[in-house]
Write a protein that holds these residues in place. Structure first.
Motif, mmCIF file in Angstrom:
data_model
loop_
_atom_site.group_PDB
_atom_site.id
_atom_site.type_symbol
_atom_site.label_atom_id
_atom_site.label_comp_id
_atom_site.label_asym_id
_atom_site.label_seq_id
_atom_site.Cartn_x
_atom_site.Cartn_y
_atom_site.Cartn_z
ATOM 1 N N ALA A 111 -5.282 -1.535 -7.052
ATOM 2 C CA ALA A 111 -6.518 -0.772 -6.863
ATOM 3 C C ALA A 111 -6.149 0.622 -6.385
ATOM 4 C CB ALA A 111 -7.408 -1.468 -5.842
ATOM 5 N N TYR A 112 -6.787 1.625 -6.965
ATOM 6 C CA TYR A 112 -6.515 3.021 -6.624
ATOM 7 C C TYR A 112 -7.742 3.622 -5.942
ATOM 8 C CZ TYR A 112 -2.369 2.679 -9.524
ATOM 9 O OH TYR A 112 -1.161 2.302 -10.044
ATOM 10 N N PHE A 113 -7.500 4.275 -4.816
ATOM 11 C CA PHE A 113 -8.564 4.898 -4.034
ATOM 12 C C PHE A 113 -8.293 6.396 -3.945
ATOM 13 C CE2 PHE A 113 -8.546 0.517 -2.817
ATOM 14 C CZ PHE A 113 -9.858 0.204 -2.545
ATOM 15 N N ASN A 114 -9.362 7.192 -3.959
ATOM 16 C CA ASN A 114 -9.195 8.639 -3.825
ATOM 17 C C ASN A 114 -9.132 9.028 -2.348
ATOM 18 O OD1 ASN A 114 -11.866 8.675 -2.896
ATOM 19 N ND2 ASN A 114 -12.699 9.383 -4.846
ATOM 20 N N ALA A 115 -9.064 10.310 -2.077
ATOM 21 C CA ALA A 115 -8.944 10.805 -0.704
ATOM 22 C C ALA A 115 -10.171 10.489 0.145
ATOM 23 C CB ALA A 115 -8.686 12.304 -0.710
ATOM 24 N N ARG A 116 -11.313 10.266 -0.508
ATOM 25 C CA ARG A 116 -12.539 9.903 0.215
ATOM 26 C C ARG A 116 -12.664 8.391 0.378
ATOM 27 N NH1 ARG A 116 -15.182 13.994 -3.488
ATOM 28 N NH2 ARG A 116 -15.414 12.097 -4.708
ATOM 29 N N LEU A 117 -11.562 7.681 0.049
ATOM 30 C CA LEU A 117 -11.460 6.226 0.196
ATOM 31 C C LEU A 117 -12.412 5.465 -0.729
ATOM 32 C CD1 LEU A 117 -11.067 6.053 4.076
ATOM 33 C CD2 LEU A 117 -9.289 6.290 2.342
ATOM 34 N N GLN A 118 -12.746 6.084 -1.843
ATOM 35 C CA GLN A 118 -13.587 5.437 -2.842
ATOM 36 C C GLN A 118 -12.697 4.820 -3.913
ATOM 37 O OE1 GLN A 118 -15.568 9.058 -3.869
ATOM 38 N NE2 GLN A 118 -17.427 8.481 -2.743
ATOM 39 N N LEU A 119 -13.030 3.605 -4.334
ATOM 40 C CA LEU A 119 -12.312 2.937 -5.390
ATOM 41 C C LEU A 119 -12.536 3.687 -6.697
ATOM 42 C CD1 LEU A 119 -10.645 0.452 -6.306
ATOM 43 C CD2 LEU A 119 -12.833 -0.706 -6.688
ATOM 44 N N VAL A 120 -11.450 4.079 -7.365
ATOM 45 C CA VAL A 120 -11.597 4.846 -8.604
ATOM 46 C C VAL A 120 -11.171 4.073 -9.837
ATOM 47 C CG1 VAL A 120 -11.524 7.141 -7.568
ATOM 48 C CG2 VAL A 120 -9.388 6.039 -8.212
ATOM 49 N N ARG A 121 -10.244 3.108 -9.675
ATOM 50 C CA ARG A 121 -9.849 2.313 -10.837
ATOM 51 C C ARG A 121 -8.959 1.146 -10.428
ATOM 52 N NH1 ARG A 121 -4.531 3.638 -13.093
ATOM 53 N NH2 ARG A 121 -3.647 5.357 -11.912
ATOM 54 N N TYR A 122 -8.790 0.232 -11.397
ATOM 55 C CA TYR A 122 -7.896 -0.911 -11.250
ATOM 56 C C TYR A 122 -6.832 -0.870 -12.334
ATOM 57 C CZ TYR A 122 -11.220 -3.416 -8.211
ATOM 58 O OH TYR A 122 -12.036 -3.820 -7.189
ATOM 59 N N ASP A 123 -5.683 -1.438 -12.034
ATOM 60 C CA ASP A 123 -4.640 -1.731 -13.028
ATOM 61 C C ASP A 123 -4.176 -3.157 -12.745
ATOM 62 O OD1 ASP A 123 -4.437 0.552 -14.555
ATOM 63 O OD2 ASP A 123 -2.830 1.444 -13.362
ATOM 64 N N ASP A 124 -3.661 -3.796 -13.773
ATOM 65 C CA ASP A 124 -3.112 -5.134 -13.543
ATOM 66 C C ASP A 124 -1.721 -5.275 -14.109
ATOM 67 O OD1 ASP A 124 -3.888 -5.006 -16.188
ATOM 68 O OD2 ASP A 124 -4.991 -6.877 -16.156
ATOM 69 N N ILE A 126 0.862 -1.181 0.000
ATOM 70 C CA ILE A 126 0.000 0.000 0.000
ATOM 71 C C ILE A 126 0.894 1.224 0.000
ATOM 72 C CG2 ILE A 126 -0.248 0.023 2.518
ATOM 73 C CD1 ILE A 126 -3.166 1.135 1.959
ATOM 74 N N GLU A 127 0.457 2.218 -0.744
ATOM 75 C CA GLU A 127 1.228 3.450 -0.862
ATOM 76 C C GLU A 127 0.275 4.636 -0.851
ATOM 77 O OE1 GLU A 127 4.336 5.528 -4.030
ATOM 78 O OE2 GLU A 127 3.554 3.533 -4.442
ATOM 79 N N ARG A 128 0.640 5.657 -0.093
ATOM 80 C CA ARG A 128 -0.106 6.912 -0.150
ATOM 81 C C ARG A 128 0.364 7.657 -1.384
ATOM 82 N NH1 ARG A 128 0.050 8.810 6.149
ATOM 83 N NH2 ARG A 128 -1.409 7.257 6.860
ATOM 84 N N LYS A 129 -0.560 7.981 -2.256
ATOM 85 C CA LYS A 129 -0.227 8.631 -3.521
ATOM 86 C C LYS A 129 -1.004 9.925 -3.617
ATOM 87 C CE LYS A 129 1.062 6.626 -6.996
ATOM 88 N NZ LYS A 129 2.466 6.662 -7.362
ATOM 89 N N GLY A 130 -0.314 11.044 -3.502
ATOM 90 C CA GLY A 130 -0.977 12.338 -3.640
ATOM 91 C C GLY A 130 -2.174 12.448 -2.725
ATOM 92 N N ARG A 131 -3.337 12.351 -3.319
ATOM 93 C CA ARG A 131 -4.581 12.476 -2.542
ATOM 94 C C ARG A 131 -5.331 11.160 -2.485
ATOM 95 N NH1 ARG A 131 -6.998 18.362 -3.729
ATOM 96 N NH2 ARG A 131 -5.016 19.453 -3.643
ATOM 97 N N GLY A 132 -4.616 10.073 -2.386
ATOM 98 C CA GLY A 132 -5.275 8.780 -2.324
ATOM 99 C C GLY A 132 -4.301 7.666 -1.994
ATOM 100 N N TYR A 133 -4.687 6.458 -2.376
ATOM 101 C CA TYR A 133 -3.906 5.278 -2.054
ATOM 102 C C TYR A 133 -3.806 4.362 -3.268
ATOM 103 C CZ TYR A 133 -4.947 6.590 2.783
ATOM 104 O OH TYR A 133 -5.071 7.259 3.968
ATOM 105 N N LYS A 134 -2.687 3.694 -3.367
ATOM 106 C CA LYS A 134 -2.522 2.623 -4.339
ATOM 107 C C LYS A 134 -2.318 1.349 -3.541
ATOM 108 C CE LYS A 134 1.184 0.880 -6.645
ATOM 109 N NZ LYS A 134 2.465 0.960 -7.320
ATOM 110 N N VAL A 135 -3.126 0.326 -3.817
ATOM 111 C CA VAL A 135 -3.052 -0.933 -3.091
ATOM 112 C C VAL A 135 -2.784 -2.048 -4.089
ATOM 113 C CG1 VAL A 135 -4.279 -2.522 -1.564
ATOM 114 C CG2 VAL A 135 -4.730 -0.065 -1.407
ATOM 115 N N GLU A 136 -1.772 -2.856 -3.811
ATOM 116 C CA GLU A 136 -1.495 -4.006 -4.662
ATOM 117 C C GLU A 136 -1.929 -5.274 -3.941
ATOM 118 O OE1 GLU A 136 2.116 -6.439 -6.820
ATOM 119 O OE2 GLU A 136 2.476 -4.364 -6.237
ATOM 120 N N LEU A 137 -2.639 -6.129 -4.664
ATOM 121 C CA LEU A 137 -3.123 -7.395 -4.122
ATOM 122 C C LEU A 137 -2.206 -8.539 -4.546
ATOM 123 C CD1 LEU A 137 -6.918 -6.854 -4.880
ATOM 124 C CD2 LEU A 137 -5.680 -6.400 -2.749
ATOM 125 N N SER A 138 -2.309 -9.659 -3.860
ATOM 126 C CA SER A 138 -1.443 -10.800 -4.159
ATOM 127 C C SER A 138 -1.649 -11.337 -5.566
ATOM 128 C CB SER A 138 -1.650 -11.914 -3.127
ATOM 129 O OG SER A 138 -3.006 -12.296 -3.068
#
Length: 146
Positions: free
Chosen positions: A133-146, A116-128
């Motif tokens: 998964a990218y979350f905004n500052a309001r902790l809402q899921l905004v997008r996925y990357d693979d 997990i990483e704090r990125k600007g105004r949100g979070y980037k979370v990597e799963l196993s």
């Protein structure tokens, strides 16, 4: 002549600052900011710390901590966590905002959080599974990357 002297002094000052600003040094766990020490003892109790490094740069001081199992944590100058990387191994989730873990458990049950990483105004979370998964500052899921 004055311009050459002023330019030389400025260049010399920049060189000295650059050498100092880019310096890393090995420190002890008890030399981390108190907030970082508390974070480590609360969420990573029982793990062996193998390296703690202080990184001084123009943008400020950061601290990098590595455990013997390879897990790494980066802290800001005040001791707040910036990134926790389990190196493809599950990390503790108690420090992660509950809304993030709840969202990920609902849509990716059984998929552990490995980074997990704090990125600007949100979070980037990597799963196993490798999904990010990218979350905004309001902790809402905004997008996925693979």
């Amino acid at each position: 002549m004055k311009r050459i002297l002023a330019f030389t002094l400025a260049l010399l000052s920049f060189a000295v600052i650059s050498l100092h600003a880019g310096s890393d040094r090995i420190i002890q766990l008890n030399q981390l900011p108190k907030a970082a020490q508390l974070f480590v003892t609360k969420y990573f109790a029982g793990r062996t710390v193998s390296l703690v490094k202080e990184d001084r740069e123009f943008s400020g001081t950061t601290y990098d901590l590595t455990f013997s199992d390879g897990t790494e944590i980066e802290f800001d100058a005040r001791g707040g966590w910036k990134e926790v990387d389990g190196k493809h191994t599950a990390i503790p989730t108690a420090f992660i905002p509950a809304q993030i873990t709840k969202t990920l458990q609902a849509s990716h049950a059984g998929d552990a959080i490995v980074q997990i990483e704090r990125k600007g105004r949100g979070y980037k979370v990597e799963l196993s599974s490798g999904i990010e998964a990218y979350f905004n500052a309001r902790l809402q899921l905004v997008r996925y990357d693979d």
